[in-house]
Scaffold this active site. Structure first.
Site, PDB file in Angstrom:
ATOM      1  N   GLY A   9      83.179  -3.656  22.253  1.00  0.00           N
ATOM      2  CA  GLY A   9      84.102  -2.613  21.779  1.00  0.00           C
ATOM      3  C   GLY A   9      84.372  -1.579  22.850  1.00  0.00           C
ATOM      4  CG  ASN A  10      81.370   0.928  24.308  1.00  0.00           C
ATOM      5  OD1 ASN A  10      81.813   1.967  23.851  1.00  0.00           O
ATOM      6  ND2 ASN A  10      80.207   0.427  23.949  1.00  0.00           N
ATOM      7  CE  LYS A 111      77.585  -0.177  17.291  1.00  0.00           C
ATOM      8  NZ  LYS A 111      77.614  -1.106  18.393  1.00  0.00           N
ATOM      9  CE  LYS A 193      79.994  -7.124  21.025  1.00  0.00           C
ATOM     10  NZ  LYS A 193      79.101  -6.168  21.642  1.00  0.00           N
ATOM     11  CE  LYS A 255      76.336  -5.605  25.471  1.00  0.00           C
ATOM     12  NZ  LYS A 255      76.974  -5.365  24.192  1.00  0.00           N
TER      13      LYS A 255
HETATM   14  P1  ADP Z   1      79.587  -3.289  24.407  1.00  0.00           P
HETATM   15  O1  ADP Z   1      80.662  -2.414  23.908  1.00  0.00           O
HETATM   16  O2  ADP Z   1      80.090  -4.430  25.241  1.00  0.00           O
HETATM   17  O3  ADP Z   1      78.606  -3.718  23.346  1.00  0.00           O
HETATM   18  P2  ADP Z   1      77.514  -1.535  25.407  1.00  0.00           P
HETATM   19  O4  ADP Z   1      77.846  -0.211  26.028  1.00  0.00           O
HETATM   20  O5  ADP Z   1      76.917  -1.538  24.053  1.00  0.00           O
HETATM   21  O6  ADP Z   1      78.814  -2.409  25.501  1.00  0.00           O
HETATM   22  O7  ADP Z   1      76.500  -2.327  26.376  1.00  0.00           O
HETATM   23  C1  ADP Z   1      76.795  -2.466  27.763  1.00  0.00           C
HETATM   24  C2  ADP Z   1      76.101  -1.364  28.553  1.00  0.00           C
HETATM   25  O8  ADP Z   1      74.684  -1.563  28.517  1.00  0.00           O
HETATM   26  C3  ADP Z   1      76.381  -1.289  30.020  1.00  0.00           C
HETATM   27  O9  ADP Z   1      77.584  -0.615  30.297  1.00  0.00           O
HETATM   28  C4  ADP Z   1      75.150  -0.556  30.576  1.00  0.00           C
HETATM   29  O10 ADP Z   1      75.416   0.815  30.772  1.00  0.00           O
HETATM   30  C5  ADP Z   1      74.128  -0.672  29.463  1.00  0.00           C
HETATM   31  N1  ADP Z   1      72.825  -1.193  29.882  1.00  0.00           N
HETATM   32  C6  ADP Z   1      71.635  -0.673  29.486  1.00  0.00           C
HETATM   33  N2  ADP Z   1      70.605  -1.349  29.991  1.00  0.00           N
HETATM   34  C7  ADP Z   1      71.139  -2.338  30.743  1.00  0.00           C
HETATM   35  C8  ADP Z   1      70.560  -3.394  31.530  1.00  0.00           C
HETATM   36  N3  ADP Z   1      69.234  -3.566  31.628  1.00  0.00           N
HETATM   37  N4  ADP Z   1      71.411  -4.247  32.154  1.00  0.00           N
HETATM   38  C9  ADP Z   1      72.758  -4.100  32.059  1.00  0.00           C
HETATM   39  N5  ADP Z   1      73.353  -3.102  31.345  1.00  0.00           N
HETATM   40  C10 ADP Z   1      72.561  -2.237  30.693  1.00  0.00           C
HETATM   41 MG    MG Z   2      77.393  -2.464  22.176  1.00  0.00          MG
END
Ligand code: ADP
Ligand code: MG
Length: 292
Positions: A9-10, A111, A193, A255
């Site tokens: 979503g981001n 969340k 999600k 994830k």
């Molecule tokens: P989405 O909207 O795709 O779910 P999120 O912001 O929830 O995106 O998750 C992606 C973000 O996770 C990245 O932009 C990064 O800042 C963060 N992040 C935190 N820990 C990690 C990690 N160990 N490796 C990669 N990204 C990370």
């Molecule tokens: Mg996310």
């Protein structure tokens, strides 16, 4: 092959990557693969919550229609670009997901929704009764995120897949609903999600779960100078890295957990990769690949 492709979503806020990913998804579909797209809604549901007084279940339903239509428009253009008619190809399913009304997630909101805030904005939000959390990049409002248990529209999703449709489902993690006596009750929460995509991918017996976001994959020591992309990992190794705190709650942790759960329950692989390089992700060249 049957793919579940989860879009962040981001990351979807940047329109260019959504165009590119739509093109690559249509390419995978044209190669004969069955595609189910899921998507997040953190920024979008936060925007609606700031403007409307409705509960988060109805607001999530609004984001499913909103983002579903935006994605459909991009997929339709990609179909046309490849010389295919877009009529009757992409369908969005308004999807409800069962959660427990007494999920422990209601006590500890995790969340993130809406935009990043400064420390001063976050304390003003807290005075208004909202929960906030300090994340990499700043503060964000956080809401309860109960664990998804069951997807209610599986029949519709299977039917559409069987008709070779590209199906968009489980947007924003799904509309949270709890069983209450003989009835159903909508719940004020936002399901992650990634977790919802994992249970969908297992239930639909997908061959692969792809999670596309705004980074190249899961990193070790992400916030440090010696950060390192994990290109391939077993469930066991990834669980060990998770226990050491390498993945942030509410962003990368769900994830990683989604990939582990899918690989564990199906014996298939899952991957985390960038929305900016979808072809490299689908061809397994550039991603964090999780193997059973
Ligand atoms: P989405 O909207 O795709 O779910 P999120 O912001 O929830 O995106 O998750 C992606 C973000 O996770 C990245 O932009 C990064 O800042 C963060 N992040 C935190 N820990 C990690 C990690 N160990 N490796 C990669 N990204 C990370
Ligand atoms: Mg996310």
């Amino acid at each position: 092959m049957r793919y579940v492709i989860a879009l962040g979503g981001n990351a979807l806020v940047g329109p260019k990557s959504a165009d590119k990913v739509a093109y690559e998804i249509v390419r995978q579909h044209a190669l004969g693969n069955q595609i189910i797209i899921t998507h997040g809604n953190g920024p979008q549901v936060g925007e609606l919550a700031a403007a409307q007084k409705r509960g988060l279940a109805v607001l999530t339903a609004e984001t499913q229609a909103w983002i579903g239509t935006v994605l459909k428009e991009k997929l339709n253009s990609a179909l046309l670009h490849r010389g295919m008619s877009p009529e009757g190809v992409v369908e969005t399913v308004l999807t409800e997901v069962i959660v427990k009304a007494d999920d422990p997630g209601f006590k500890h909101p995790t969340k993130p929704i809406g935009p990043f805030m400064s420390a001063a904005e976050a304390s003003s939000a807290r005075r208004k009764g909202f929960c906030t959390s300090k994340l990499i990049g700043g503060y964000r409002r956080v809401v309860p995120s109960p664990e998804p248990l069951e997807i209610m529209q599986m029949d519709a999703i299977k039917y559409l897949l069987g008709r070779h449709r590209i199906v968009i489902a489980c947007g924003g993690g799904g509309i949270p609903v709890a069983r209450s006596g003989k009835g159903l009750k909508y719940i004020d929460a936002v399901i992650d999600k990634d977790s919802a995509s994992s249970i969908l991918a297992s239930a639909i017996r997908a061959d692969m779960l792809f999670i596309l976001t705004n980074v190249d994959g899961a990193y070790l020591n992400y916030t440090k100078h010696n950060r390192e992309l994990i290109s391939k990992s077993t469930i066991k190794a990834l669980k060990a890295s998770m226990a050491m705190g390498h993945f942030e709650a509410g962003s990368m942790m769900p994830k990683v957990k989604a990939c582990i759960d899918f690989a564990e329950s199906t014996g298939k692989c899952a991957g985390i990769g960038s929305l900016s390089h979808p072809r490299d992700v689908f061809s397994m060249k550039r991603l964090t690949l999780v193997t059973p």
